[in-house]
Design an enzyme around this catalytic site. Sequence first.
Site, PDB file in Angstrom:
ATOM      1  N   CYS A   1     -46.223 -56.395  17.521  1.00 32.51           N
ATOM      2  CA  CYS A   1     -47.534 -55.764  17.321  1.00 32.51           C
ATOM      3  C   CYS A   1     -47.449 -54.684  16.249  1.00 32.51           C
ATOM      4  O   CYS A   1     -48.098 -53.633  16.359  1.00 32.51           O
ATOM      5  CB  CYS A   1     -48.095 -55.180  18.614  1.00 32.51           C
ATOM      6  SG  CYS A   1     -48.445 -56.433  19.832  1.00 32.51           S
TER       7      CYS A   1
ATOM      8  N   HIS B   1     -48.038 -49.045  15.864  1.00 32.04           N
ATOM      9  CA  HIS B   1     -48.361 -50.227  16.663  1.00 32.04           C
ATOM     10  C   HIS B   1     -49.828 -50.569  16.365  1.00 32.04           C
ATOM     11  O   HIS B   1     -50.620 -49.684  16.066  1.00 32.04           O
ATOM     12  CB  HIS B   1     -48.178 -49.847  18.128  1.00 32.04           C
ATOM     13  CG  HIS B   1     -48.320 -50.965  19.115  1.00 32.04           C
ATOM     14  ND1 HIS B   1     -49.535 -51.467  19.502  1.00 32.04           N
ATOM     15  CD2 HIS B   1     -47.378 -51.658  19.807  1.00 32.04           C
ATOM     16  CE1 HIS B   1     -49.341 -52.434  20.395  1.00 32.04           C
ATOM     17  NE2 HIS B   1     -48.045 -52.576  20.595  1.00 32.04           N
TER      18      HIS B   1
ATOM     19  N   LYS C   1     -44.345 -48.699  30.810  1.00 31.58           N
ATOM     20  CA  LYS C   1     -43.167 -48.482  29.966  1.00 31.58           C
ATOM     21  C   LYS C   1     -42.334 -47.308  30.481  1.00 31.58           C
ATOM     22  O   LYS C   1     -41.374 -46.880  29.853  1.00 31.58           O
ATOM     23  CB  LYS C   1     -43.593 -48.232  28.517  1.00 31.58           C
ATOM     24  CG  LYS C   1     -44.245 -49.464  27.871  1.00 31.58           C
ATOM     25  CD  LYS C   1     -44.404 -49.275  26.377  1.00 31.58           C
ATOM     26  CE  LYS C   1     -45.422 -50.192  25.748  1.00 31.58           C
ATOM     27  NZ  LYS C   1     -45.011 -51.590  25.634  1.00 31.58           N
TER      28      LYS C   1
ATOM     29  N   ASP D   1     -49.023 -40.987  19.872  1.00 27.63           N
ATOM     30  CA  ASP D   1     -48.831 -42.173  20.701  1.00 27.63           C
ATOM     31  C   ASP D   1     -47.435 -42.075  21.330  1.00 27.63           C
ATOM     32  O   ASP D   1     -46.427 -42.266  20.655  1.00 27.63           O
ATOM     33  CB  ASP D   1     -48.974 -43.431  19.828  1.00 27.63           C
ATOM     34  CG  ASP D   1     -48.673 -44.714  20.607  1.00 27.63           C
ATOM     35  OD1 ASP D   1     -48.312 -44.621  21.790  1.00 27.63           O
ATOM     36  OD2 ASP D   1     -48.789 -45.795  20.002  1.00 27.63           O
TER      37      ASP D   1
ATOM     38  N   GLN E   1     -43.741 -45.129  23.501  1.00 23.51           N
ATOM     39  CA  GLN E   1     -42.313 -45.431  23.408  1.00 23.51           C
ATOM     40  C   GLN E   1     -41.425 -44.200  23.553  1.00 23.51           C
ATOM     41  O   GLN E   1     -40.210 -44.323  23.556  1.00 23.51           O
ATOM     42  CB  GLN E   1     -42.003 -46.118  22.065  1.00 23.51           C
ATOM     43  CG  GLN E   1     -42.669 -47.467  21.893  1.00 23.51           C
ATOM     44  CD  GLN E   1     -42.092 -48.531  22.823  1.00 23.51           C
ATOM     45  OE1 GLN E   1     -40.975 -48.413  23.316  1.00 23.51           O
ATOM     46  NE2 GLN E   1     -42.867 -49.571  23.071  1.00 23.51           N
TER      47      GLN E   1
END
Lengths: 406, 147
Positions: free
Chosen positions: A363, A122, A225, A199, A202
């Site tokens: 993104c 991202h 999220k 990261d 997600q």
Amino acid sequence: MFNVEQVREQFPILKSTVRGKPLVYLDNAATTQKPQSVIDAESHYYDALNANVHRGVHKLSQDATDAFEKARDTIQHFIGAQHREEIIFTRGATEAINLVASSWGRANLQTGDEILLSQMEHHANIVPWQLIAEQTGAVIKVIPMDETGTLNLTQFEALLTPKTKMLGITHVSNALGTVNPVQYMIEKAHQVGALVLVDGAQSILHHAINVVELDCDFFVFSGHKLYGPTGIGALYGKKHLLNAMPPYQAGGDMIFKVTFEKSTFNHLPYKFEAGTPHIAGAIGLGAAIEFVQSVGLQHIAAHEAQLLAYAAEQAKSIPQLRIVGQAKEKVSVLSFVMEGVHPHDIGTILDSEGVAIRTGHHCAMPVMDFFKIPATARASLALYNTQQDIDALFTALHRVTEMFLK
Amino acid sequence: MSDLRELYQEVIFDHNRHPRNFGKLVKANRHAEGFNPLCGDSLDLYLIVDNDRITDIKFEGQGCAISTASASLMTEVLKGKTLTEAEQLFEGFHQMVTTGQQPSFDIGKLSVLAGVSEFPARVKCASLSWHTLHAALNNSNQPVTTE
């Protein structure tokens, strides 16, 4: 036992209609909806606890501080961190990455050092590193992926050298759904002495995370999220690394003593939490995690996998549809393009049927460049989605083909 | 649903499938690039301006049906117009897609894009080619973006 109807009951927004149709919300990778318990936790803070934290001697301030710090404990246990002070509240994953890139990067990177990123990051895990690379003379290297959206691990290992100081890797690709083998990658990166930032924006809502087992040095995620509020997220960092890093932002709460000559800084985690934090958001995030734990991540993952398989099967009924991102390991993200129809037009027609999806580059422009497409349409599924939602998606997609491809 | 039909009229499908004046104009004396970073649409606009009159105009690029049809319709309408007339059309078009009000003067085929005003997220798609026109006529070297 997992019961999707009972789950749906807890999300007030799922009862709403859009353009006269029942809302079919399939944009969960952008943000998830919020259960009543999260909404209540935030509003309870303002109704009954509102005071600034870590400051007052009065009762209300103590109650607010207790609720805020309890949320930190909830996060600590949710991701398996050893120490509560390893959890830093941030505005979200983006700010957490900026914190590490800026604070750790400025103190540690030198000319010629390498930052290794993947082709499916991202923008939030690319641009902060570019900024710090410009300032320090470090160089960014990129792990390539293949046509299925799977990282090339042979290339990855070839790119790891003693010059590699940081591996920034997304656990799950937001644009493709690919689950990366982060545990393996962390082990390999550590062998050359590099640190690893994962990261988790997600992955946090699909996978149980244990930062100690992963042995990652930093882990970041956003609350919104994970069925929590916007504007709140967290950075996990190993204690000895965070202790050695200089402050990121400066102000109140992060200091011990201030004079105009010199200031000394507070201990962890407050050293990295300048200013009044998003107290209500943190409390809401704690409630979101408790909600996820009450449903059970293993049930959530099984339900989502079943839905993804059903959606992939339905996708075969539209010959013009091509799924972008076909990695063996992936979460419930269905990114696709349709021959002869731009994703933006797909999005508008689906919206007229009450179906909310994301269209665009997500993104992740380098991912679009790799597949030589300007954009994709993306349906991303969460625990409250049903087979009826998938059916509504494909009814609407058939309408797209009728309108555009007749 | 009626809104959707208003947006996607037959004329728009036609111009999307068969864009008019599509391609590069080698002898162009005005050129600009337009870009919509939200959806990745991009557009190159070429013009020949002679004595304050647009004698030829072409575009190339990729985009959604609304942005492609809007660019195609724009080139058709602008060919042969003076720069003053082009500016007036720009104003009228902009008013129409943002407010839904048809301008007081005739804007010809452009009126099929009136339905865009009901879809705020798509106004930028319809406007991209027009903003690019502005840049080309002002000889701006900076690519224009809708953001």
